[in-house]
Design a protein around this motif. Structure first.
Motif, PDB file in Angstrom:
ATOM      1  N   UNK A  11       0.827  -1.204   0.000  1.00 55.98           N
ATOM      2  CA  UNK A  11       0.000   0.000   0.000  1.00 55.98           C
ATOM      3  C   UNK A  11       0.865   1.259   0.000  1.00 55.98           C
ATOM      4  N   UNK A  12       0.223   2.386  -0.314  1.00 57.23           N
ATOM      5  CA  UNK A  12       0.931   3.662  -0.308  1.00 57.23           C
ATOM      6  C   UNK A  12       1.463   3.990   1.079  1.00 57.23           C
ATOM      7  N   UNK A  13       0.662   3.690   2.112  1.00 57.05           N
ATOM      8  CA  UNK A  13       1.086   3.973   3.486  1.00 57.05           C
ATOM      9  C   UNK A  13       2.308   3.132   3.857  1.00 57.05           C
ATOM     10  N   UNK A  14       2.299   1.858   3.484  1.00 57.26           N
ATOM     11  CA  UNK A  14       3.435   0.995   3.787  1.00 57.26           C
ATOM     12  C   UNK A  14       4.668   1.440   3.015  1.00 57.26           C
ATOM     13  N   UNK A  15       4.470   1.853   1.773  1.00 56.88           N
ATOM     14  CA  UNK A  15       5.595   2.292   0.953  1.00 56.88           C
ATOM     15  C   UNK A  15       6.246   3.539   1.543  1.00 56.88           C
ATOM     16  N   UNK A  16       5.447   4.467   2.023  1.00 60.56           N
ATOM     17  CA  UNK A  16       6.008   5.669   2.633  1.00 60.56           C
ATOM     18  C   UNK A  16       6.704   5.340   3.952  1.00 60.56           C
ATOM     19  N   UNK A  17       6.172   4.343   4.661  1.00 62.69           N
ATOM     20  CA  UNK A  17       6.819   3.935   5.919  1.00 62.69           C
ATOM     21  C   UNK A  17       8.165   3.254   5.647  1.00 62.69           C
ATOM     22  N   UNK A  18       8.216   2.432   4.610  1.00 64.27           N
ATOM     23  CA  UNK A  18       9.445   1.707   4.284  1.00 64.27           C
ATOM     24  C   UNK A  18      10.538   2.640   3.763  1.00 64.27           C
ATOM     25  N   UNK A  19      10.135   3.680   3.041  1.00 65.58           N
ATOM     26  CA  UNK A  19      11.117   4.597   2.455  1.00 65.58           C
ATOM     27  C   UNK A  19      11.367   5.822   3.323  1.00 65.58           C
ATOM     28  N   UNK A  20      10.427   6.090   4.241  1.00 62.14           N
ATOM     29  CA  UNK A  20      10.501   7.301   5.057  1.00 62.14           C
ATOM     30  C   UNK A  20      10.506   8.554   4.181  1.00 62.14           C
ATOM     31  N   UNK A  21       9.801   8.466   3.050  1.00 65.48           N
ATOM     32  CA  UNK A  21       9.702   9.574   2.112  1.00 65.48           C
ATOM     33  C   UNK A  21       8.266   9.684   1.604  1.00 65.48           C
ATOM     34  N   UNK A  22       7.832  10.887   1.220  1.00 62.23           N
ATOM     35  CA  UNK A  22       6.473  11.058   0.673  1.00 62.23           C
ATOM     36  C   UNK A  22       6.421  10.645  -0.798  1.00 62.23           C
ATOM     37  N   UNK A  23       6.655   9.371  -1.061  1.00 55.55           N
ATOM     38  CA  UNK A  23       6.770   8.897  -2.445  1.00 55.55           C
ATOM     39  C   UNK A  23       5.434   8.924  -3.179  1.00 55.55           C
ATOM     40  N   UNK A  24       4.333   8.979  -2.452  1.00 58.09           N
ATOM     41  CA  UNK A  24       3.009   9.043  -3.068  1.00 58.09           C
ATOM     42  C   UNK A  24       2.354  10.397  -2.808  1.00 58.09           C
ATOM     43  N   UNK A  25       3.162  11.427  -2.839  1.00 57.34           N
ATOM     44  CA  UNK A  25       2.676  12.779  -2.575  1.00 57.34           C
ATOM     45  C   UNK A  25       1.795  13.265  -3.730  1.00 57.34           C
ATOM     46  N   UNK A  26       0.582  13.623  -3.414  1.00 56.37           N
ATOM     47  CA  UNK A  26      -0.347  14.133  -4.411  1.00 56.37           C
ATOM     48  C   UNK A  26      -0.975  15.428  -3.916  1.00 56.37           C
ATOM     49  N   UNK A  27      -1.221  16.330  -4.863  1.00 60.45           N
ATOM     50  CA  UNK A  27      -1.851  17.598  -4.516  1.00 60.45           C
ATOM     51  C   UNK A  27      -3.332  17.362  -4.223  1.00 60.45           C
ATOM     52  N   UNK A 108       6.488  21.575  -1.044  1.00 59.25           N
ATOM     53  CA  UNK A 108       7.560  21.280  -0.097  1.00 59.25           C
ATOM     54  C   UNK A 108       7.898  19.793  -0.112  1.00 59.25           C
ATOM     55  N   UNK A 109       6.865  18.937  -0.063  1.00 60.68           N
ATOM     56  CA  UNK A 109       7.099  17.500  -0.078  1.00 60.68           C
ATOM     57  C   UNK A 109       7.717  17.053  -1.404  1.00 60.68           C
ATOM     58  N   UNK A 110       7.270  17.645  -2.510  1.00 57.84           N
ATOM     59  CA  UNK A 110       7.804  17.281  -3.821  1.00 57.84           C
ATOM     60  C   UNK A 110       9.284  17.630  -3.926  1.00 57.84           C
ATOM     61  N   UNK A 111       9.651  18.806  -3.451  1.00 52.19           N
ATOM     62  CA  UNK A 111      11.061  19.217  -3.484  1.00 52.19           C
ATOM     63  C   UNK A 111      11.905  18.340  -2.564  1.00 52.19           C
TER      64      UNK A 111
END
Length: 239
Positions: A11-27, A108-111
């Protein structure tokens, strides 16, 4: 979704937890969520509890308007425009402020993500997307089979699920490794002698699909997804 597919998707939540990054950042667009809320209300109104939903909605709106009108008269009695028009202006202004804040957060998250992104992470994120697409394709195929098309059933399903489980474990392990390397990059580079045996392997981490067992499993699962697409196309042509 069948029980053997539940929990396989990353899931997107698990992916962000594993990477510690907002990899699924959407406006986030306010109007989009307002439309969702509007459709929800319309469905409620059309349902058996329609009268109750209309009554509650009208009562809440009327109470909010009366409360706003009283506050305006108490705190800003010098305002001469109708309170309903003022309420409309306030809602539009507030919506604009919230949307601007959401946009700044998104930028900010995208940068931040752009600064932290590595080549290995790009490859892994692409693999995660492909992996999740396989699960979605199999789920759609299961739905087609359940609709009365037994000829599209996936052969050797147990092996397929086992392959997907192994692929998931490999992806999770690779994402965790990439995060450790990325977050400790400076220390590793400045203390390369401490990693004399493993440094070369770690710093050049790539998803070598063709030369590993992970690659064999991934290719097998991809072939399954292609077979699913073929069967779906054949069924569409028959229809």
């Amino acid at each position: 979704m069948r029980d053997d597919l539940v929990g396989l998707e990353i899931s997107d939540q698990e992916l962000e937890r594993l990477t510690n990054l907002p990899v699924k950042n959407e406006l986030i667009i306010i109007t989009k969520y307002l439309n969702i809320w509007r459709k929800y209300l319309v469905n409620k109104i059309k349902g058996s509890e329609g009268a109750t939903a209309v009554f509650i909605g009208a009562s809440a709106s009327l109470f909010a308007y009366i409360l706003f009108d009283v506050m305006v008269k108490m705190l800003a009695g010098w305002i001469t425009i109708p309170s309903w028009l003022l309420l409309l202006f306030v809602n539009i202004w507030l919506g604009g402020v919230i949307q601007s804040l959401l946009y700044l957060m998104w930028r900010f998250k995208s940068n931040f993500l752009k600064q932290k992104m590595t080549n290995s992470l790009k490859i892994l994120l692409n693999d995660v997307e492909r992996y999740n697409s396989m699960i979605k394709a199999i789920d759609i195929n299961d739905q087609i089979e359940a609709a009365g098309n037994p000829d599209v059933a996936i052969l050797h399903r147990e092996r397929v699920i086992e392959a997907l489980n192994m692929t998931r474990l490999d992806l999770v392990r690779a994402l965790k490794t990439e995060k450790i390397l990325r977050e400790n990059k400076n220390f590793i580079l400045s203390n390369s002698d401490l990693f004399s045996q493993n440094l070369a392997t770690l710093t050049s981490m790539q998803v070598t699909e063709q030369a590993t067992e992970h690659g064999r499993i991934l290719n097998e699962a991809l072939q399954i997804a292609l077979d699913v697409q073929y069967e779906m196309g054949r069924l569409q042509n028959q229809g």
